[in-house]
Design an enzyme around this catalytic site. Structure first.
Site, mmCIF file in Angstrom:
data_model
loop_
_atom_site.group_PDB
_atom_site.id
_atom_site.type_symbol
_atom_site.label_atom_id
_atom_site.label_comp_id
_atom_site.label_asym_id
_atom_site.label_seq_id
_atom_site.Cartn_x
_atom_site.Cartn_y
_atom_site.Cartn_z
ATOM 1 N N ASP A 24 -26.185 61.889 -3.218
ATOM 2 C CA ASP A 24 -27.265 60.932 -3.454
ATOM 3 C C ASP A 24 -26.833 59.815 -4.409
ATOM 4 O O ASP A 24 -26.879 59.965 -5.629
ATOM 5 C CB ASP A 24 -28.480 61.676 -4.014
ATOM 6 C CG ASP A 24 -29.727 60.819 -4.088
ATOM 7 O OD1 ASP A 24 -29.613 59.589 -3.926
ATOM 8 O OD2 ASP A 24 -30.817 61.371 -4.323
ATOM 9 N N GLN A 72 -28.099 66.557 -2.889
ATOM 10 C CA GLN A 72 -28.071 66.031 -4.251
ATOM 11 C C GLN A 72 -26.714 65.468 -4.653
ATOM 12 O O GLN A 72 -26.625 64.433 -5.315
ATOM 13 C CB GLN A 72 -28.506 67.113 -5.245
ATOM 14 C CG GLN A 72 -30.007 67.370 -5.246
ATOM 15 C CD GLN A 72 -30.411 68.422 -6.257
ATOM 16 O OE1 GLN A 72 -29.574 69.120 -6.823
ATOM 17 N NE2 GLN A 72 -31.713 68.553 -6.480
ATOM 18 N N ARG A 84 -34.064 63.348 0.221
ATOM 19 C CA ARG A 84 -34.140 63.937 -1.120
ATOM 20 C C ARG A 84 -34.378 65.435 -0.995
ATOM 21 O O ARG A 84 -35.471 65.953 -1.157
ATOM 22 C CB ARG A 84 -35.227 63.257 -1.931
ATOM 23 C CG ARG A 84 -35.279 63.718 -3.364
ATOM 24 C CD ARG A 84 -35.707 62.634 -4.315
ATOM 25 N NE ARG A 84 -34.638 61.701 -4.583
ATOM 26 C CZ ARG A 84 -34.700 60.755 -5.513
ATOM 27 N NH1 ARG A 84 -35.774 60.616 -6.244
ATOM 28 N NH2 ARG A 84 -33.693 59.933 -5.710
ATOM 29 N N TYR A 115 -39.922 60.709 -3.331
ATOM 30 C CA TYR A 115 -39.980 59.378 -3.930
ATOM 31 C C TYR A 115 -41.441 59.009 -4.175
ATOM 32 O O TYR A 115 -42.337 59.438 -3.451
ATOM 33 C CB TYR A 115 -39.358 58.325 -3.003
ATOM 34 C CG TYR A 115 -37.889 58.516 -2.755
ATOM 35 C CD1 TYR A 115 -36.937 57.948 -3.590
ATOM 36 C CD2 TYR A 115 -37.448 59.263 -1.662
ATOM 37 C CE1 TYR A 115 -35.588 58.124 -3.357
ATOM 38 C CE2 TYR A 115 -36.097 59.441 -1.422
ATOM 39 C CZ TYR A 115 -35.176 58.865 -2.277
ATOM 40 O OH TYR A 115 -33.842 59.041 -2.037
ATOM 41 N N SER A 121 -29.501 58.494 -6.995
ATOM 42 C CA SER A 121 -29.661 59.300 -8.201
ATOM 43 C C SER A 121 -28.513 59.081 -9.178
ATOM 44 O O SER A 121 -28.734 58.885 -10.378
ATOM 45 C CB SER A 121 -29.754 60.788 -7.841
ATOM 46 O OG SER A 121 -30.967 61.060 -7.170
#
Length: 366
Positions: free
Chosen positions: A129, A126, A121, A226, A132
Site C-alpha cells: 500500500d 498492507q 485496503r 477510506y 499508507s
C-alpha cells in the site's frame, strides 16, 4: 523479465520508484533491471549506486525499447505514452477514477496498466500500500513544517523568566497521515486534538495521546477503509463540535482525502477569519482541492493573520526514505503478481483484480 525504472518528470517530484537496495533484491529474484540516467539523484542515489548492484543505467529511450514492465510513481503523461509499445505493462499511481483520458490513451496503445493507488485496503495488501507508506511520512513532515512556520514552540517550558504553555494542535482525519501527525506532535510536547468521520478511529487517536472530538455520525460510513464524502448534515455537526478547538489552535493539519473525488471542505473562509492571529493551517489535501476553503496548492495564503499552506507535502521532501518505502511496496506487489518470472493474471484474486485497470488495451476499471 526486464523491468525499467523511469525518472520522474512531475514538477517538484524528488522520489524514484525503485531504490538500489530493492533493485538488488529484484535482480536476485531473476529480473533484469534498467534505470534511466539520474533517476535517483534527487533521492541521493547516484547512477553508480545502481550500477554497483547490477542495474543497467540507460537513456530514457532505451528503457522503453528494452523493458517489458515500466515503473513510475506518478501517472504516465503524454510524452511517456508516445514511447509506450503494445504489450508493455505500466505500473504507477494512475488515479484512474479522475483520470479517464489517461486510461483511454493507455488502452489505445494496447498496453496493460496497474494502478498502485487502487490497492484494496485489506490486511494482505498492507505491505503493498503506497498510499499508507507515503502518508505516514506526510503526517510526520506536516508537523515539522508546522513547527517551522509557527511563531511558538510546541512543549511546555518552565524558565526563570516565566512559563511557556504548550501549543495546541488540531488534526482533521485520523488515517495514516493523521495518526503519524498526532504521534509526532505529542512527541514534541503539544496538546493534540483530533476528529474523523470514522468513529472507529477514536481509540487509535486516544492511544497516541490525542483528545478525540466526537461527532454524531449516524448514517455515515467509510468505504473500503477510506473516509467517504460526508453529508451536509454531518459537516454542520462537525463544524459545531470542532469550532472551539479550531479557534484556539496554534497549528491545524488537515488530511482528509476521498479517493477519486475532490477533497471535502472542512474549514471555511468564515472559520479561518475567526482563528487566532498567528495560527498555521497545513492542508495536505490541497492537490485535490483542499480541506480549507482558502488554500491553494504549493502556495501560502495569509488571511487575517492566519497562515494557510496548501501542499501534498511530502514524501517528496524526505525522498530517500519515501523512495525506499515506495520501492518495497512495489517489490511486494511484483512478488504477488508474478510467478516463475511471468505474470499470473489471477483475476479472481482481489488485489490483482482491483489494481489491474487496463489489460492489453481493454479498460477493466472506470
Amino acid at each position: 523479465m526486464k523491468i525499467g525504472i523511469l525518472k520522474e518528470t512531475q514538477k517538484g517530484e524528488r522520489r524514484v520508484s525503485i531504490s538500489p537496495n530493492i533493485a538488488k533484491q529484484l535482480i536476485a529474484k531473476g529480473f533484469e533491471i534498467f534505470v534511466e540516467e539520474d533517476a535517483g539523484l534527487k533521492s541521493s542515489y547516484k547512477n553508480s549506486d545502481y550500477a554497483d548492484v547490477g542495474v543497467q543505467v540507460e537513456k530514457r529511450g532505451v528503457l522503453y525499447k528494452e523493458a517489458q514492465v515500466l515503473l513510475k510513481i506518478n501517472p504516465f503523461d503524454e510524452d511517456d505514452l508516445k514511447l509506450v509499445d503494445k504489450g508493455q505493462i505500466l505500473i504507477s499511481q494512475l488515479y484512474h477514477k479522475s483520470n479517464a483520458e489517461l486510461i483511454q490513451a493507455i488502452a489505445a496503445k494496447g498496453a496493460t496498466a496497474f494502478s498502485l493507488d487502487a490497492m484494496p485496503r485489506i490486511s494482505r495488501a498492507q505491505d503493498m500500500d503506497v498510499l499508507s507508506s507515503q502518508n505516514n511520512l506526510a503526517g510526520y513532515k506536516a508537523v515539522i513544517l508546522g513547527a517551522y512556520e509557527m511563531t511558538k514552540i510546541f512543549p511546555l517550558m518552565m524558565t526563570a523568566a516565566g512559563t511557556i504553555t504548550p501549543s495546541k494542535v488540531l488534526i482533521y482525519g485520523v488515517g495514516v497521515a493523521g495518526l503519524q501527525a498526532i504521534a509526532t506532535a505529542k512527541r514534541l510536547g503539544a496538546v493534540v486534538e483530533a476528529t474523523d468521520i470514522r468513529t472507529e478511529t477514536k481509540e487509535q487517536a486516544q492511544s497516541l495521546g490525542a483528545k478525540f472530538i466526537s461527532v454524531d455520525n449516524e448514517g455515515e460510513a467509510s468505504e473500503g477503509g477510506y473516509a467517504k464524502e460526508a453529508s451536509d448534515e454531518y459537516k454542520r455537526k462537525q463544524k459545531e463540535a470542532v469550532d472551539k478547538s479550531l479557534f484556539q489552535a496554534d497549528l491545524v493539519i488537515t488530511t482528509a482525502n476521498v479517493p477519486g473525488r475532490k477533497a471535502p471542505v472542512l474549514i471555511t473562509e468564515e472559520q479561518v477569519l475567526q482563528m487566532k492571529n498567528g495560527a498555521v493551517i497545513i492542508d495536505l489535501a490541497a492537490a485535490q482541492g483542499g480541506n480549507c476553503e482558502v488554500s491553494k496548492m504549493n502556495e501560502t495564503v495569509i488571511l487575517n493573520g492566519v497562515k494557510v499552506i496548501g501542499t501534498t507535502i511530502a514524501p517528496e521532501s524526505v525522498s530517500t526514505n519515501a523512495s525506499e518505502l515506495f520501492a518495497k511496496n512495489i517489490y511486494n506487489f511484483l512478488m504477488h503478481l508474478i510467478k516463475d518470472n511471468a505474470f499470473k493474471w489471477d483475476l479472481e484474486e482481489e488485489i490483482t483484480n482491483e489494481t489491474l485497470i487496463v489489460k492489453e488495451g481493454e479498460i477493466r476499471q472506470k
